[in-house]
Design an enzyme around this catalytic site. Structure first.
Site, PDB file in Angstrom:
ATOM      1  N   HIS A 227       5.747  15.275 -14.060  1.00  0.00           N
ATOM      2  CA  HIS A 227       6.378  16.460 -14.173  1.00  0.00           C
ATOM      3  C   HIS A 227       6.476  17.094 -13.071  1.00  0.00           C
ATOM      4  CE1 HIS A 227       3.312  19.531 -14.759  1.00  0.00           C
ATOM      5  NE2 HIS A 227       2.474  18.488 -15.310  1.00  0.00           N
TER       6      HIS A 227
ATOM      7  N   GLU B 132       7.769  20.696 -18.445  1.00  0.00           N
ATOM      8  CA  GLU B 132       6.699  20.113 -19.155  1.00  0.00           C
ATOM      9  C   GLU B 132       5.672  21.151 -19.587  1.00  0.00           C
ATOM     10  OE1 GLU B 132       3.095  19.775 -18.159  1.00  0.00           O
ATOM     11  OE2 GLU B 132       2.449  18.434 -19.779  1.00  0.00           O
ATOM     12  N   GLU B 133       5.550  22.139 -18.799  1.00  0.00           N
ATOM     13  CA  GLU B 133       4.488  23.118 -19.100  1.00  0.00           C
ATOM     14  C   GLU B 133       4.850  24.151 -20.316  1.00  0.00           C
ATOM     15  OE1 GLU B 133       1.499  22.743 -17.894  1.00  0.00           O
ATOM     16  OE2 GLU B 133       1.747  22.409 -15.706  1.00  0.00           O
TER      17      GLU B 133
ATOM     18  N   ASP C  33      -1.674  19.777 -10.434  1.00  0.00           N
ATOM     19  CA  ASP C  33      -0.866  19.857 -11.624  1.00  0.00           C
ATOM     20  C   ASP C  33       0.903  20.188 -11.514  1.00  0.00           C
ATOM     21  OD1 ASP C  33      -0.931  21.468 -14.675  1.00  0.00           O
ATOM     22  OD2 ASP C  33      -0.050  19.769 -14.340  1.00  0.00           O
TER      23      ASP C  33
ATOM     24  N   ASP D 115       0.916  -0.923   0.026  1.00  0.00           N
ATOM     25  CA  ASP D 115      -0.030  -0.062   0.046  1.00  0.00           C
ATOM     26  C   ASP D 115       0.779   1.441   0.096  1.00  0.00           C
ATOM     27  OD1 ASP D 115      -1.340   1.844   2.278  1.00  0.00           O
ATOM     28  OD2 ASP D 115      -2.317   1.597   0.496  1.00  0.00           O
TER      29      ASP D 115
ATOM     30  N   ASP E 190       0.239  12.624 -14.439  1.00  0.00           N
ATOM     31  CA  ASP E 190       0.192  13.996 -14.828  1.00  0.00           C
ATOM     32  C   ASP E 190      -1.379  14.386 -14.333  1.00  0.00           C
ATOM     33  OD1 ASP E 190       0.833  16.345 -17.311  1.00  0.00           O
ATOM     34  OD2 ASP E 190       0.167  16.599 -15.227  1.00  0.00           O
TER      35      ASP E 190
HETATM   36  N1  DTR Z   1      -0.727  18.960 -20.379  1.00  0.00           N
HETATM   37  C1  DTR Z   1      -1.037  18.627 -19.098  1.00  0.00           C
HETATM   38  C2  DTR Z   1      -2.631  18.620 -18.383  1.00  0.00           C
HETATM   39  C3  DTR Z   1      -3.224  17.547 -19.288  1.00  0.00           C
HETATM   40  C4  DTR Z   1      -4.174  17.906 -20.309  1.00  0.00           C
HETATM   41  N2  DTR Z   1      -4.690  16.589 -20.906  1.00  0.00           N
HETATM   42  C5  DTR Z   1      -3.814  15.859 -20.499  1.00  0.00           C
HETATM   43  C6  DTR Z   1      -4.275  14.537 -20.701  1.00  0.00           C
HETATM   44  C7  DTR Z   1      -3.280  13.404 -20.057  1.00  0.00           C
HETATM   45  C8  DTR Z   1      -2.308  13.800 -19.015  1.00  0.00           C
HETATM   46  C9  DTR Z   1      -2.245  15.395 -18.768  1.00  0.00           C
HETATM   47  C10 DTR Z   1      -3.130  16.194 -19.420  1.00  0.00           C
HETATM   48  C11 DTR Z   1      -0.544  19.767 -18.041  1.00  0.00           C
HETATM   49  O1  DTR Z   1      -1.187  20.932 -18.240  1.00  0.00           O
HETATM   50  O2  DTR Z   1       0.448  19.498 -17.459  1.00  0.00           O
HETATM   51 ZN    ZN Z   2      -0.368  21.949 -16.550  1.00  0.00          ZN
HETATM   52 ZN    ZN Z   3       0.496  18.446 -15.806  1.00  0.00          ZN
HETATM   53 CA    CA Z   4      -2.828   3.662  -0.368  1.00  0.00          CA
END
Ligand code: DTR
Ligand code: ZN
Ligand code: ZN
Ligand code: CA
Length: 319
Positions: free
Chosen positions: A127, A173-174, A139, A45, A202
Protein backbone atom coordinates in the site's frame (compact mmCIF):
# COMPACT_ATOMS: atom_id res chain seq x y z
CA UNK A 1 31.67 -11.79 14.13
CA UNK A 2 29.10 -12.38 11.42
CA UNK A 3 30.73 -13.93 8.39
CA UNK A 4 29.90 -12.01 5.25
CA UNK A 5 27.99 -14.50 3.17
CA UNK A 6 28.44 -14.22 -0.57
CA UNK A 7 25.25 -13.83 -2.56
CA UNK A 8 26.04 -17.18 -4.22
CA UNK A 9 26.14 -18.86 -0.81
CA UNK A 10 22.96 -17.16 0.33
CA UNK A 11 21.19 -18.15 -2.87
CA UNK A 12 22.42 -21.74 -2.67
CA UNK A 13 21.33 -22.06 0.95
CA UNK A 14 17.95 -20.46 0.12
CA UNK A 15 17.31 -22.91 -2.68
CA UNK A 16 18.40 -25.88 -0.55
CA UNK A 17 16.00 -24.78 2.16
CA UNK A 18 13.23 -24.27 -0.38
CA UNK A 19 13.97 -27.68 -1.93
CA UNK A 20 13.93 -29.25 1.53
CA UNK A 21 10.46 -27.84 1.79
CA UNK A 22 9.68 -29.55 -1.48
CA UNK A 23 7.14 -31.78 0.20
CA UNK A 24 4.86 -28.79 0.50
CA UNK A 25 5.16 -28.09 -3.23
CA UNK A 26 2.65 -30.84 -3.85
CA UNK A 27 0.26 -29.97 -1.05
CA UNK A 28 -0.27 -26.27 -1.26
CA UNK A 29 -2.31 -23.84 -3.30
CA UNK A 30 0.82 -22.81 -5.16
CA UNK A 31 1.82 -25.80 -7.28
CA UNK A 32 4.59 -25.57 -9.83
CA UNK A 33 3.55 -28.83 -11.51
CA UNK A 34 2.97 -32.48 -10.53
CA UNK A 35 6.63 -33.45 -10.41
CA UNK A 36 8.29 -30.12 -10.98
CA UNK A 37 11.25 -29.43 -8.76
CA UNK A 38 11.87 -25.80 -7.96
CA UNK A 39 13.81 -24.30 -10.84
CA UNK A 40 16.96 -22.50 -9.98
CA UNK A 41 16.24 -18.79 -10.03
CA UNK A 42 18.93 -16.22 -9.54
CA UNK A 43 17.49 -12.92 -8.40
CA UNK A 44 19.79 -9.90 -8.48
CA UNK A 45 20.67 -7.92 -5.38
CA UNK A 46 18.22 -5.08 -4.71
CA UNK A 47 20.50 -2.07 -4.12
CA UNK A 48 19.97 -0.46 -0.71
CA UNK A 49 21.00 2.91 -2.14
CA UNK A 50 18.09 2.75 -4.58
CA UNK A 51 15.69 1.84 -1.79
CA UNK A 52 16.76 4.75 0.43
CA UNK A 53 16.54 7.03 -2.60
CA UNK A 54 12.86 6.15 -2.96
CA UNK A 55 12.29 6.69 0.78
CA UNK A 56 13.86 10.15 0.50
CA UNK A 57 11.57 10.94 -2.42
CA UNK A 58 8.49 9.84 -0.48
CA UNK A 59 9.64 11.93 2.49
CA UNK A 60 10.09 14.98 0.27
CA UNK A 61 6.67 14.43 -1.27
CA UNK A 62 5.05 14.34 2.17
CA UNK A 63 6.95 17.44 3.31
CA UNK A 64 5.84 19.34 0.20
CA UNK A 65 2.21 18.25 0.58
CA UNK A 66 1.03 19.04 4.08
CA UNK A 67 3.17 16.44 5.84
CA UNK A 68 1.48 13.25 4.68
CA UNK A 69 0.74 10.91 1.73
CA UNK A 70 -2.75 9.95 2.89
CA UNK A 71 -5.74 8.87 0.81
CA UNK A 72 -7.51 11.80 -0.82
CA UNK A 73 -4.64 14.21 -0.12
CA UNK A 74 -2.19 15.64 -2.69
CA UNK A 75 0.72 13.68 -1.23
CA UNK A 76 -0.84 10.37 -2.15
CA UNK A 77 -1.33 11.20 -5.83
CA UNK A 78 2.18 12.71 -5.97
CA UNK A 79 3.54 9.43 -4.58
CA UNK A 80 1.68 7.45 -7.22
CA UNK A 81 2.88 9.73 -10.03
CA UNK A 82 6.48 9.23 -8.82
CA UNK A 83 6.18 5.44 -8.88
CA UNK A 84 4.35 5.39 -12.22
CA UNK A 85 6.98 7.54 -13.93
CA UNK A 86 9.75 5.12 -12.89
CA UNK A 87 7.79 2.13 -14.18
CA UNK A 88 6.81 3.75 -17.47
CA UNK A 89 10.47 4.57 -18.11
CA UNK A 90 11.39 0.94 -17.34
CA UNK A 91 9.06 -0.56 -19.95
CA UNK A 92 6.05 -1.51 -17.83
CA UNK A 93 2.44 -1.32 -18.97
CA UNK A 94 0.86 0.76 -16.23
CA UNK A 95 -2.72 1.65 -15.40
CA UNK A 96 -4.31 3.82 -12.73
CA UNK A 97 -7.52 2.43 -11.31
CA UNK A 98 -9.77 5.03 -9.67
CA UNK A 99 -12.20 4.43 -6.80
CA UNK A 100 -13.98 6.59 -4.22
CA UNK A 101 -13.67 6.33 -0.45
CA UNK A 102 -14.91 8.80 2.11
CA UNK A 103 -16.10 11.06 -0.69
CA UNK A 104 -12.56 11.41 -2.05
CA UNK A 105 -10.99 9.90 -5.16
CA UNK A 106 -8.56 7.07 -4.53
CA UNK A 107 -6.13 5.39 -6.91
CA UNK A 108 -4.47 2.00 -7.35
CA UNK A 109 -1.45 1.68 -9.63
CA UNK A 110 -1.11 -1.60 -11.55
CA UNK A 111 2.03 -2.40 -13.54
CA UNK A 112 2.36 -5.39 -15.86
CA UNK A 113 5.73 -6.64 -17.08
CA UNK A 114 5.18 -7.63 -20.74
CA UNK A 115 5.41 -11.36 -21.44
CA UNK A 116 4.93 -14.55 -19.50
CA UNK A 117 1.91 -16.83 -19.41
CA UNK A 118 -1.19 -14.64 -18.92
CA UNK A 119 -2.92 -17.61 -17.32
CA UNK A 120 -0.28 -17.79 -14.60
CA UNK A 121 0.18 -14.42 -12.91
CA UNK A 122 2.46 -13.74 -9.95
CA UNK A 123 1.70 -10.46 -8.16
CA UNK A 124 3.58 -8.40 -5.62
CA UNK A 125 2.05 -5.37 -3.92
CA UNK A 126 2.25 -2.78 -1.19
CA UNK A 127 0.00 0.00 0.00
CA UNK A 128 1.24 3.42 -1.00
CA UNK A 129 -0.87 5.55 1.33
CA UNK A 130 0.11 6.86 4.75
CA UNK A 131 -2.02 7.87 7.68
CA UNK A 132 -2.82 11.58 7.90
CA UNK A 133 -0.53 11.94 10.95
CA UNK A 134 2.70 11.73 8.98
CA UNK A 135 4.81 10.74 6.01
CA UNK A 136 4.33 6.98 6.50
CA UNK A 137 7.91 6.00 5.70
CA UNK A 138 8.03 2.64 7.46
CA UNK A 139 4.29 2.28 7.00
CA UNK A 140 4.45 1.88 4.09
CA UNK A 141 7.02 3.64 1.94
CA UNK A 142 9.32 0.73 2.81
CA UNK A 143 6.99 -1.82 1.23
CA UNK A 144 6.27 0.48 -1.71
CA UNK A 145 9.99 1.02 -2.33
CA UNK A 146 10.77 -2.70 -2.05
CA UNK A 147 8.10 -3.60 -4.60
CA UNK A 148 9.14 -0.72 -6.90
CA UNK A 149 12.83 -1.58 -6.81
CA UNK A 150 12.10 -5.27 -7.39
CA UNK A 151 10.05 -4.30 -10.45
CA UNK A 152 12.89 -2.10 -11.68
CA UNK A 153 15.35 -4.97 -11.11
CA UNK A 154 13.16 -7.15 -13.35
CA UNK A 155 13.52 -4.49 -16.06
CA UNK A 156 17.27 -4.03 -15.57
CA UNK A 157 17.73 -7.80 -15.87
CA UNK A 158 15.26 -8.05 -18.75
CA UNK A 159 13.94 -11.01 -16.79
CA UNK A 160 11.75 -13.31 -18.91
CA UNK A 161 9.97 -15.63 -16.45
CA UNK A 162 7.59 -18.40 -17.44
CA UNK A 163 4.77 -16.72 -15.52
CA UNK A 164 3.43 -13.19 -16.02
CA UNK A 165 4.52 -10.57 -13.45
CA UNK A 166 2.20 -7.89 -12.12
CA UNK A 167 2.97 -5.28 -9.47
CA UNK A 168 0.52 -3.14 -7.52
CA UNK A 169 0.51 -0.12 -5.25
CA UNK A 170 -2.72 0.19 -3.28
CA UNK A 171 -4.63 3.27 -2.19
CA UNK A 172 -6.57 3.74 1.03
CA UNK A 173 -5.24 0.69 2.86
CA UNK A 174 -5.32 2.68 6.08
CA UNK A 175 -9.06 3.22 5.66
CA UNK A 176 -9.67 -0.54 5.60
CA UNK A 177 -7.89 -2.21 2.67
CA UNK A 178 -10.13 -0.15 0.37
CA UNK A 179 -7.93 -0.12 -2.75
CA UNK A 180 -6.99 -3.79 -2.70
CA UNK A 181 -10.58 -4.81 -1.98
CA UNK A 182 -11.70 -2.67 -4.92
CA UNK A 183 -9.18 -4.42 -7.18
CA UNK A 184 -10.08 -7.96 -6.12
CA UNK A 185 -13.81 -7.25 -6.28
CA UNK A 186 -13.31 -6.08 -9.86
CA UNK A 187 -11.69 -9.35 -10.94
CA UNK A 188 -13.74 -11.89 -12.90
CA UNK A 189 -13.71 -15.45 -11.60
CA UNK A 190 -11.39 -16.34 -14.49
CA UNK A 191 -9.00 -13.52 -13.66
CA UNK A 192 -8.91 -14.58 -10.01
CA UNK A 193 -7.97 -18.11 -11.09
CA UNK A 194 -5.13 -16.75 -13.21
CA UNK A 195 -3.44 -15.20 -10.17
CA UNK A 196 -1.27 -18.01 -8.76
CA UNK A 197 0.21 -15.98 -5.93
CA UNK A 198 0.10 -12.55 -4.30
CA UNK A 199 3.08 -11.31 -2.23
CA UNK A 200 2.39 -8.45 0.20
CA UNK A 201 4.90 -6.11 1.84
CA UNK A 202 3.55 -3.79 4.54
CA UNK A 203 6.07 -2.38 7.05
CA UNK A 204 9.40 -4.04 6.16
CA UNK A 205 11.85 -1.57 7.70
CA UNK A 206 10.76 -1.21 11.32
CA UNK A 207 13.48 0.48 13.42
CA UNK A 208 13.45 -2.30 16.07
CA UNK A 209 12.79 -5.05 13.56
CA UNK A 210 11.52 -8.56 13.80
CA UNK A 211 11.54 -10.85 10.78
CA UNK A 212 8.01 -12.16 10.31
CA UNK A 213 6.74 -14.28 7.45
CA UNK A 214 3.03 -14.69 6.73
CA UNK A 215 1.90 -18.27 7.38
CA UNK A 216 -0.61 -18.51 4.58
CA UNK A 217 0.38 -20.41 1.41
CA UNK A 218 3.05 -22.92 2.49
CA UNK A 219 5.11 -22.74 -0.71
CA UNK A 220 5.28 -18.95 -0.60
CA UNK A 221 6.04 -19.09 3.12
CA UNK A 222 8.81 -21.66 2.66
CA UNK A 223 10.35 -19.73 -0.21
CA UNK A 224 10.58 -16.59 1.90
CA UNK A 225 11.84 -18.59 4.89
CA UNK A 226 14.44 -20.32 2.71
CA UNK A 227 15.91 -16.98 1.76
CA UNK A 228 16.24 -15.85 5.36
CA UNK A 229 17.68 -19.26 6.30
CA UNK A 230 20.32 -18.64 3.68
CA UNK A 231 21.15 -15.37 5.44
CA UNK A 232 21.24 -17.11 8.81
CA UNK A 233 18.37 -14.89 10.00
CA UNK A 234 15.68 -16.68 12.01
CA UNK A 235 12.06 -15.87 11.21
CA UNK A 236 8.74 -16.09 13.06
CA UNK A 237 5.19 -16.42 11.87
CA UNK A 238 3.48 -13.04 11.56
CA UNK A 239 0.97 -12.78 14.44
CA UNK A 240 0.38 -9.07 14.96
CA UNK A 241 -2.82 -9.09 13.06
CA UNK A 242 -3.67 -11.73 10.52
CA UNK A 243 -5.71 -10.21 7.76
CA UNK A 244 -4.74 -6.65 8.60
CA UNK A 245 -3.18 -5.83 5.25
CA UNK A 246 -3.76 -6.00 1.52
CA UNK A 247 -3.21 -9.74 1.17
CA UNK A 248 -6.52 -10.33 2.96
CA UNK A 249 -8.87 -9.60 0.01
CA UNK A 250 -6.81 -11.97 -2.18
CA UNK A 251 -6.82 -14.69 0.48
CA UNK A 252 -10.57 -14.29 0.95
CA UNK A 253 -11.21 -15.34 -2.68
CA UNK A 254 -8.81 -18.29 -2.52
CA UNK A 255 -5.71 -16.79 -4.12
CA UNK A 256 -2.46 -18.11 -2.53
CA UNK A 257 -0.84 -15.30 -0.53
CA UNK A 258 2.30 -14.60 1.44
CA UNK A 259 4.24 -11.66 2.72
CA UNK A 260 6.77 -10.09 5.01
CA UNK A 261 6.52 -7.83 8.05
CA UNK A 262 8.97 -6.33 10.56
CA UNK A 263 6.46 -5.39 13.25
CA UNK A 264 4.33 -2.45 14.34
CA UNK A 265 3.06 -1.56 17.81
CA UNK A 266 3.68 -4.86 19.57
CA UNK A 267 6.67 -5.01 21.93
CA UNK A 268 9.81 -7.05 21.13
CA UNK A 269 10.36 -9.76 23.73
CA UNK A 270 13.67 -10.63 25.40
CA UNK A 271 13.78 -13.87 23.40
CA UNK A 272 13.21 -11.97 20.17
CA UNK A 273 15.92 -9.43 21.04
CA UNK A 274 18.28 -12.32 21.75
CA UNK A 275 17.81 -13.73 18.24
CA UNK A 276 17.37 -10.55 16.23
CA UNK A 277 19.16 -7.89 18.23
CA UNK A 278 17.48 -4.60 18.95
CA UNK A 279 15.74 -3.61 22.16
CA UNK A 280 13.45 -5.81 24.21
CA UNK A 281 10.50 -4.24 25.95
CA UNK A 282 10.19 -1.67 23.15
CA UNK A 283 7.78 -1.71 20.19
CA UNK A 284 9.06 -2.93 16.83
CA UNK A 285 8.00 0.51 15.53
CA UNK A 286 7.41 3.16 18.21
CA UNK A 287 6.34 5.62 15.51
CA UNK A 288 3.58 3.41 14.09
CA UNK A 289 0.88 5.74 12.73
CA UNK A 290 2.63 8.77 14.24
CA UNK A 291 4.24 11.90 12.83
CA UNK A 292 7.68 10.49 13.70
CA UNK A 293 7.36 7.79 11.02
CA UNK A 294 9.98 9.55 8.86
CA UNK A 295 13.15 8.45 7.09
CA UNK A 296 14.77 8.47 10.55
CA UNK A 297 12.38 5.67 11.56
CA UNK A 298 13.79 2.90 9.36
CA UNK A 299 16.19 -0.02 9.81
CA UNK A 300 18.02 -0.08 6.48
CA UNK A 301 19.29 -3.58 7.27
CA UNK A 302 15.73 -4.85 7.62
CA UNK A 303 14.60 -3.00 4.50
CA UNK A 304 17.49 -4.41 2.47
CA UNK A 305 16.98 -7.99 3.68
CA UNK A 306 13.22 -7.94 3.03
CA UNK A 307 13.64 -6.39 -0.42
CA UNK A 308 16.18 -9.06 -1.37
CA UNK A 309 13.85 -11.73 0.03
CA UNK A 310 11.03 -10.40 -2.16
CA UNK A 311 13.22 -10.49 -5.27
CA UNK A 312 14.37 -14.04 -4.50
CA UNK A 313 10.81 -15.25 -3.94
CA UNK A 314 9.42 -13.51 -7.01
CA UNK A 315 12.17 -14.92 -9.23
CA UNK A 316 11.72 -18.40 -7.76
CA UNK A 317 7.93 -18.56 -8.00
CA UNK A 318 7.69 -17.04 -11.50
CA UNK A 319 10.53 -18.92 -13.23
N1 DTR B 1 -2.46 -2.78 9.23
C1 DTR B 1 -1.11 -2.37 8.84
C2 DTR B 1 -0.09 -2.69 9.91
C3 DTR B 1 -0.15 -4.10 10.35
C4 DTR B 1 -0.59 -4.52 11.54
N2 DTR B 1 -0.48 -5.90 11.60
C5 DTR B 1 0.01 -6.34 10.44
C6 DTR B 1 0.30 -7.61 10.00
C7 DTR B 1 0.80 -7.78 8.71
C8 DTR B 1 1.01 -6.67 7.89
C9 DTR B 1 0.73 -5.36 8.35
C10 DTR B 1 0.22 -5.22 9.62
C11 DTR B 1 -1.10 -0.90 8.59
O1 DTR B 1 -1.28 -0.13 9.54
O2 DTR B 1 -0.87 -0.53 7.41
ZN1 ZN C 1 -0.75 1.68 8.87
ZN1 ZN D 1 0.72 -0.48 6.42
CA1 CA E 1 20.18 -5.82 -1.26
Amino acid sequence: MTATLTRRTVRRRALIAAFAAGATLLTSGFVTGPTAAPKVAAAPDIPLANLTGHLNQFQSIATANGGNRAHGRPGYRASLDYVKAKLDAAGYTTSIRTFTSGGRAGYNLIADWPGGDPNQVIMAGAHLDSVTAGAGINDNATGSAAVLETALAVSRAQFRPTKHLRFAWWGAEELGLVGSRNYVNGLSAADRTRIKGYLNLDMVGSPNPGYFVYDDDPVIEQTFKGYFAGLGVPTEIETEGDGRSDHAPFKNVGIPVGGLFTGAGYVKSAAQAAKWGGTSGVAFDRCYHRACDTTANVSTTALDRNSDALAHTLWTLSS
